[in-house]
Design an enzyme around this catalytic site. Structure first.
Site, PDB file in Angstrom:
ATOM      1  N   LEU A   5      19.884  -9.595   2.158  1.00 40.66           N
ATOM      2  CA  LEU A   5      19.020  -9.042   1.104  1.00 40.66           C
ATOM      3  C   LEU A   5      17.576  -9.312   1.522  1.00 40.66           C
ATOM      4  CD1 LEU A   5      19.347  -9.209  -2.737  1.00 40.66           C
ATOM      5  CD2 LEU A   5      17.163  -9.778  -1.651  1.00 40.66           C
ATOM      6  N   ILE A   6      16.776  -8.259   1.542  1.00 39.78           N
ATOM      7  CA  ILE A   6      15.381  -8.374   2.000  1.00 39.78           C
ATOM      8  C   ILE A   6      14.455  -7.940   0.871  1.00 39.78           C
ATOM      9  CG2 ILE A   6      13.722  -7.655   3.785  1.00 39.78           C
ATOM     10  CD1 ILE A   6      16.285  -6.700   5.400  1.00 39.78           C
ATOM     11  N   GLY A  14       9.093  -5.485   6.021  1.00 38.64           N
ATOM     12  CA  GLY A  14      10.360  -5.477   5.287  1.00 38.64           C
ATOM     13  C   GLY A  14      11.172  -4.232   5.588  1.00 38.64           C
ATOM     14  N   SER A 127       2.822 -16.475   7.700  1.00 36.74           N
ATOM     15  CA  SER A 127       1.752 -15.791   8.436  1.00 36.74           C
ATOM     16  C   SER A 127       1.233 -16.689   9.542  1.00 36.74           C
ATOM     17  CB  SER A 127       0.595 -15.476   7.480  1.00 36.74           C
ATOM     18  OG  SER A 127      -0.534 -15.055   8.200  1.00 36.74           O
ATOM     19  N   TYR A 140      -5.034 -16.734   0.348  1.00 36.29           N
ATOM     20  CA  TYR A 140      -3.821 -16.207   1.000  1.00 36.29           C
ATOM     21  C   TYR A 140      -3.174 -17.291   1.868  1.00 36.29           C
ATOM     22  CZ  TYR A 140      -0.930 -13.439   4.182  1.00 36.29           C
ATOM     23  OH  TYR A 140       0.125 -12.947   4.929  1.00 36.29           O
TER      24      TYR A 140
HETATM   25  N1  LIG Z   1       0.345  -7.139   7.979  1.00 40.87           N
HETATM   26  C1  LIG Z   1      -0.096  -8.310   8.414  1.00 40.87           C
HETATM   27  O1  LIG Z   1      -1.090  -8.394   9.165  1.00 40.87           O
HETATM   28  C2  LIG Z   1       0.643  -9.591   8.051  1.00 40.87           C
HETATM   29  C3  LIG Z   1       0.404 -10.721   8.846  1.00 40.87           C
HETATM   30  C4  LIG Z   1       1.083 -11.892   8.572  1.00 40.87           C
HETATM   31  C5  LIG Z   1       1.998 -11.952   7.540  1.00 40.87           C
HETATM   32  N2  LIG Z   1       2.212 -10.849   6.768  1.00 40.87           N
HETATM   33  C6  LIG Z   1       3.215 -10.988   5.701  1.00 40.87           C
HETATM   34  O2  LIG Z   1       4.299 -10.127   5.977  1.00 40.87           O
HETATM   35  C7  LIG Z   1       4.922  -9.714   4.766  1.00 40.87           C
HETATM   36  C8  LIG Z   1       5.038  -8.208   4.744  1.00 40.87           C
HETATM   37  O3  LIG Z   1       3.731  -7.652   4.813  1.00 40.87           O
HETATM   38  P1  LIG Z   1       3.438  -6.196   5.401  1.00 40.87           P
HETATM   39  O4  LIG Z   1       2.374  -6.332   6.409  1.00 40.87           O
HETATM   40  O5  LIG Z   1       4.689  -5.510   5.748  1.00 40.87           O
HETATM   41  O6  LIG Z   1       2.719  -5.528   4.121  1.00 40.87           O
HETATM   42  P2  LIG Z   1       3.111  -4.281   3.214  1.00 40.87           P
HETATM   43  O7  LIG Z   1       3.353  -3.085   4.047  1.00 40.87           O
HETATM   44  O8  LIG Z   1       2.057  -4.239   2.153  1.00 40.87           O
HETATM   45  O9  LIG Z   1       4.502  -4.730   2.564  1.00 40.87           O
HETATM   46  C9  LIG Z   1       4.562  -5.693   1.544  1.00 40.87           C
HETATM   47  C10 LIG Z   1       5.795  -5.438   0.727  1.00 40.87           C
HETATM   48  O10 LIG Z   1       5.847  -6.428  -0.331  1.00 40.87           O
HETATM   49  C11 LIG Z   1       6.118  -5.741  -1.532  1.00 40.87           C
HETATM   50  N3  LIG Z   1       5.703  -6.486  -2.716  1.00 40.87           N
HETATM   51  C12 LIG Z   1       4.457  -6.816  -3.113  1.00 40.87           C
HETATM   52  N4  LIG Z   1       4.511  -7.472  -4.284  1.00 40.87           N
HETATM   53  C13 LIG Z   1       5.829  -7.548  -4.628  1.00 40.87           C
HETATM   54  C14 LIG Z   1       6.536  -8.087  -5.723  1.00 40.87           C
HETATM   55  N5  LIG Z   1       5.908  -8.699  -6.751  1.00 40.87           N
HETATM   56  N6  LIG Z   1       7.886  -7.993  -5.754  1.00 40.87           N
HETATM   57  C15 LIG Z   1       8.552  -7.369  -4.754  1.00 40.87           C
HETATM   58  N7  LIG Z   1       7.946  -6.816  -3.689  1.00 40.87           N
HETATM   59  C16 LIG Z   1       6.592  -6.903  -3.639  1.00 40.87           C
HETATM   60  C17 LIG Z   1       5.407  -4.415  -1.388  1.00 40.87           C
HETATM   61  O11 LIG Z   1       5.922  -3.533  -2.341  1.00 40.87           O
HETATM   62  P3  LIG Z   1       5.069  -2.371  -3.090  1.00 40.87           P
HETATM   63  O12 LIG Z   1       5.179  -1.173  -2.190  1.00 40.87           O
HETATM   64  O13 LIG Z   1       5.767  -2.204  -4.394  1.00 40.87           O
HETATM   65  O14 LIG Z   1       3.668  -2.886  -3.228  1.00 40.87           O
HETATM   66  C18 LIG Z   1       5.777  -4.072   0.033  1.00 40.87           C
HETATM   67  O15 LIG Z   1       7.087  -3.550   0.091  1.00 40.87           O
HETATM   68  C19 LIG Z   1       4.061 -10.282   3.619  1.00 40.87           C
HETATM   69  O16 LIG Z   1       4.657 -11.476   3.138  1.00 40.87           O
HETATM   70  C20 LIG Z   1       2.738 -10.601   4.307  1.00 40.87           C
HETATM   71  O17 LIG Z   1       2.062 -11.658   3.670  1.00 40.87           O
HETATM   72  C21 LIG Z   1       1.575  -9.660   7.002  1.00 40.87           C
END
Ligand SMILES: NC(=O)c1ccc[n+]([C@@H]2O[C@H](COP(=O)([O-])OP(=O)(O)OC[C@H]3O[C@@H](n4cnc5c(N)ncnc54)[C@H](OP(=O)(O)O)[C@@H]3O)[C@@H](O)[C@H]2O)c1
Length: 245
Positions: A5-6, A14, A127, A140
């Site tokens: 489950l993701i 994700g 992160s 963050y």
């Molecule tokens: N991109 C980067 O540079 C980076 C770097 C390091 C770590 N991360 C981490 O990697 C993970 C994924 O990020 P990503 O880059 O793939 O960003 P993303 O494309 O914005 O994906 C984030 C996901 O989290 C969901 N989400 C947000 N709030 C939520 C809630 N309350 N309940 C359930 N789902 C929720 C979003 O859903 P909605 O579509 O509904 O908003 C989206 O599906 C995060 O934990 C982020 O902190 C990202």
């Protein structure tokens, strides 16, 4: 056949992780705040389930709909870039509600089934900002650092029940929806006094030569979920790996 489950599968890391586990032959419960069937392959091994990690009733309903799972990936997260001095405490709490308390609530909700079966893996996506802190992401980073400490302690606590807890630490990826999803939350968080400094930081993002891809993170989560060596941390992406080399 195992089931994962993701959380947060509507985009980015994700979504790619759901595709990866499905391609490896697993059952996948891809959860999203607003379910979308069109972004993932149609398959009897893949289900899209509604889940908001900040809402206890949503967590309970999603786990009820999912049935037993073998691996939980706490991927859902929100970003925040701005000067801490002007960040409203309501925004600080909003970030912690998803990135920190959401992960804890999901973990608590799956533990009874994992403990009873004496088997299960929890993968928490944090992160690379926890490996090398940078300016303008203090809130963050704090929300993710809390999960690093939480996970490290829990890994010992759950060892006796054969439940494994892992960290995946992704580097910076400009291609997910991470920045656009946080746009409104960040408005007004770079006041005049911080602007020249912030401008230099933002310009440096554009000059990065090694960045992380969603498939780097999917692969990191896959390795963490299947790890049998006791490794806690899985940096994912060349920029994250470089920080620990
Ligand atoms: N991109 C980067 O540079 C980076 C770097 C390091 C770590 N991360 C981490 O990697 C993970 C994924 O990020 P990503 O880059 O793939 O960003 P993303 O494309 O914005 O994906 C984030 C996901 O989290 C969901 N989400 C947000 N709030 C939520 C809630 N309350 N309940 C359930 N789902 C929720 C979003 O859903 P909605 O579509 O509904 O908003 C989206 O599906 C995060 O934990 C982020 O902190 C990202």
């Amino acid at each position: 056949m195992k089931t994962v489950l993701i959380t947060g599968c509507s985009s980015g890391y994700g979504l790619e992780t759901a595709r990866h586990f499905h391609a490896q032959g697993w059952n996948v419960v891809a959860t999203m705040r607003t379910p979308r069937e069109d972004v993932l392959p149609r398959s009897d091994r893949l289900r899209v389930v509604a889940l908001d990690v900040t809402k206890p009733e949503s967590i309970a309903a999603a786990l009820e709909a999912s049935g037993p799972i073998d691996v939980l990936v706490n991927n859902a997260g929100i970003g925040l870039l701005g000067a801490f001095e002007v960040t409203p405490m309501a925004t600080v709490r909003e970030v912690f509600e998803t990135n920190t308390f959401g992960v804890m609530a999901m973990t608590q909700a799956v533990l009874p089934q994992f403990r009873a079966r004496k088997s299960g893996v929890i993968v928490n996506v944090t992160s690379s900002a926890t490996l090398a802190p940078m300016p303008l992401v203090a809130v963050y980073t704090a929300s993710k650092m809390a999960i690093e400490g939480f996970t490290a302690s829990l890994a010992f606590e759950l060892e006796a029940f054969n439940v494994r807890v892992k960290l995946v630490e992704p580097g910076y990826c400009p291609n997910t929806s991470f920045t656009s999803n946080g746009g409104a939350r960040m408005e007004g968080l770079i006041p005049e006094a911080y602007a020249p400094f912030a401008g230099r930081i933002f310009a440096s993002f554009g000059q990065l030569t090694a960045v992380t891809s969603a498939s780097d993170v999917a692969e990191g989560v896959w390795r963490a979920a299947n790890d049998a060596t006791g490794t806690l941390r899985f940096p994912a992406g060349p920029d994250a790996v470089a920080l620990v080399s």
